[in-house]
Design a protein around this motif. Structure first.
Motif, PDB file in Angstrom:
ATOM      1  N   LYS A   1      -0.102  -4.171  -3.442  1.00 31.43           N
ATOM      2  CA  LYS A   1       0.399  -2.941  -2.843  1.00 31.43           C
ATOM      3  C   LYS A   1       1.809  -3.142  -2.276  1.00 31.43           C
ATOM      4  CE  LYS A   1      -4.227  -1.371  -1.529  1.00 31.43           C
ATOM      5  NZ  LYS A   1      -5.097  -0.965  -0.407  1.00 31.43           N
ATOM      6  N   ASN A   2       2.577  -2.091  -2.414  1.00 32.70           N
ATOM      7  CA  ASN A   2       3.930  -2.080  -1.852  1.00 32.70           C
ATOM      8  C   ASN A   2       4.785  -3.244  -2.357  1.00 32.70           C
ATOM      9  OD1 ASN A   2       3.213   0.203  -0.243  1.00 32.70           O
ATOM     10  ND2 ASN A   2       2.293  -1.193   1.275  1.00 32.70           N
TER      11      ASN A   2
ATOM     12  N   ASP B   1      -0.617  -9.668  -0.236  1.00 29.21           N
ATOM     13  CA  ASP B   1      -0.418  -8.400   0.471  1.00 29.21           C
ATOM     14  C   ASP B   1      -0.393  -8.637   1.972  1.00 29.21           C
ATOM     15  OD1 ASP B   1      -0.314  -5.445   0.580  1.00 29.21           O
ATOM     16  OD2 ASP B   1      -2.302  -5.673   1.498  1.00 29.21           O
TER      17      ASP B   1
END
Length: 361
Positions: free
Chosen positions: A150-151, A57
């Motif tokens: 995430k993302n 991340d």
């Protein structure tokens, strides 16, 4: 032969009991120990997966392209040890993106969703243990924890090598069985020795008691023989000689009462004399009972001591009325008369020697 059989049955009973307890206990201890070992590894794998997720991340947030990040991860984990626990990466479509075994990259992830959900919700290793020890399991590895990035469509997975861990569990199981086997042999042997030692000591005590009891029985037998002999001796003594040998105070008859009637009783017809509630009773061989105003002490002074014996404070008995002599309590004697008495006639330990000497006159 009987004692050997008893010891063998004792040995067999101890062995069977320990075997049953060991089988139950070993399964419990094996599972508890394995679960603790697995839980430690699971928590360690979770932390490692979480750190990888944070690292990726951070790299993605720093502007690195997804392809570069995947390449870096593959270089890091490639050829790493996959014998027990390892990290892999797959995407949302379930396709392996990074794997220690590069040949696995591009393959579909085959995971036990029920197991993964159970581990995530319950945070325990019971289901994993059942999976590892299950004979029906054919998987090479299993995902036990996932950390989504995430993302990104990437997911970090903590994997366990089923076959390798199964071998470790089997070794653990074998070690436990070996420990219980050694413990069982030692417990059974020492228990058998303890039983043998205690049994031998108890047998010696029984032998001593039996010896003492045999001695008492012999003494009582001799005493009863002396009683019969003395009865025969008394029976052949002429009445006149008996009277001549008696003391001057000895009477040939006494006066007693039956209600308000005055009844003379011959001394030779008296079976026993006893007191009850301060009243002196005279009982003859025909079971006729009468009373007298004299006390037992006064009565005894008028009786022939070769024919009558003061057994205790309550009874004076005739030699001809005695039926049996038996052992009673601690070195005491119990006299059974030909006629039943309301109270037991017990000769105390201190007076037993005098009674035996009386029979040997």
């Amino acid at each position: 032969m009987k004692k050997d059989k008893l010891y063998f049955l004792t040995f067999l009973s101890i062995a069977i009991i320990f075997l049953v307890v060991a089988l139950i206990a070993s399964q419990y201890f094996i599972k508890v120990s394995a679960n603790q070992l697995i839980e430690v590894q699971v928590e360690s794998s979770k932390r490692e997966a979480g750190e990888f997720a944070k690292l990726i991340d951070f790299q993605l947030s720093s502007g690195l392209k997804r392809e570069e990040v995947v390449t870096n991860i593959q270089e890091i984990i490639e050829n790493s040890d996959i014998d027990t626990w390892f990290i892999s990466v797959f995407n949302w479509s379930g396709e392996e993106v990074c794997h220690p075994d590069k040949t696995k990259v591009g393959e579909q992830v085959n995971s036990n969703e029920t197991l993964l959900s159970s581990l995530k919700e319950k945070n325990n290793s019971d289901d994993l243990f059942d999976l590892l020890m299950g004979k029906s399991n054919t998987s090479t590895s299993e995902i036990i924890h996932i950390s989504p990035i995430k993302n990104s469509d990437l997911i970090i997975a903590a994997n366990v090598n089923i076959k390798s861990i199964s071998l470790q569990m089997s070794a653990l199981k074998s070690n436990f069985y070996l420990i219980f086997l050694i413990m069982g042999i030692l417990v059974i042997i020492f228990s058998f020795i303890a039983v043998r030692v205690i049994g031998s000591a108890y047998e010696k005590q029984l032998e001593l008691k039996n010896s003492s009891l045999t001695s008492e029985v012999v003494n009582l037998s001799k005493l009863n023989i002396d009683l019969v002999s003395y009865k025969e001796k008394v029976a052949v003594i002429p009445e006149q000689n008996t009277i001549e040998e008696s003391s001057e105070n000895e009477k040939q008859r006494i006066l007693t009462y039956i209600r308000n009637e005055l009844v003379p009783i011959s001394i030779k017809d008296i079976a026993y004399i006893y007191t009850e509630n301060t009243i002196t009773y005279v009982v003859c061989f025909d079971d006729k009972k009468s009373t007298t105003n004299m006390s037992l002490d006064d009565m005894y002074t008028y009786l022939n001591p070769t024919l009558f014996f003061r057994a205790n404070r309550q009874f004076i008995i005739s030699i001809r009325a005695i039926d049996k002599i038996i052992r009673y309590g601690n070195s005491q004697l119990k006299i059974l008369l030909q006629s039943k008495t309301s109270e037991e006639i017990i000769i105390s330990k201190n007076k037993a020697a005098e009674f035996k000497q009386w029979l040997n006159i």
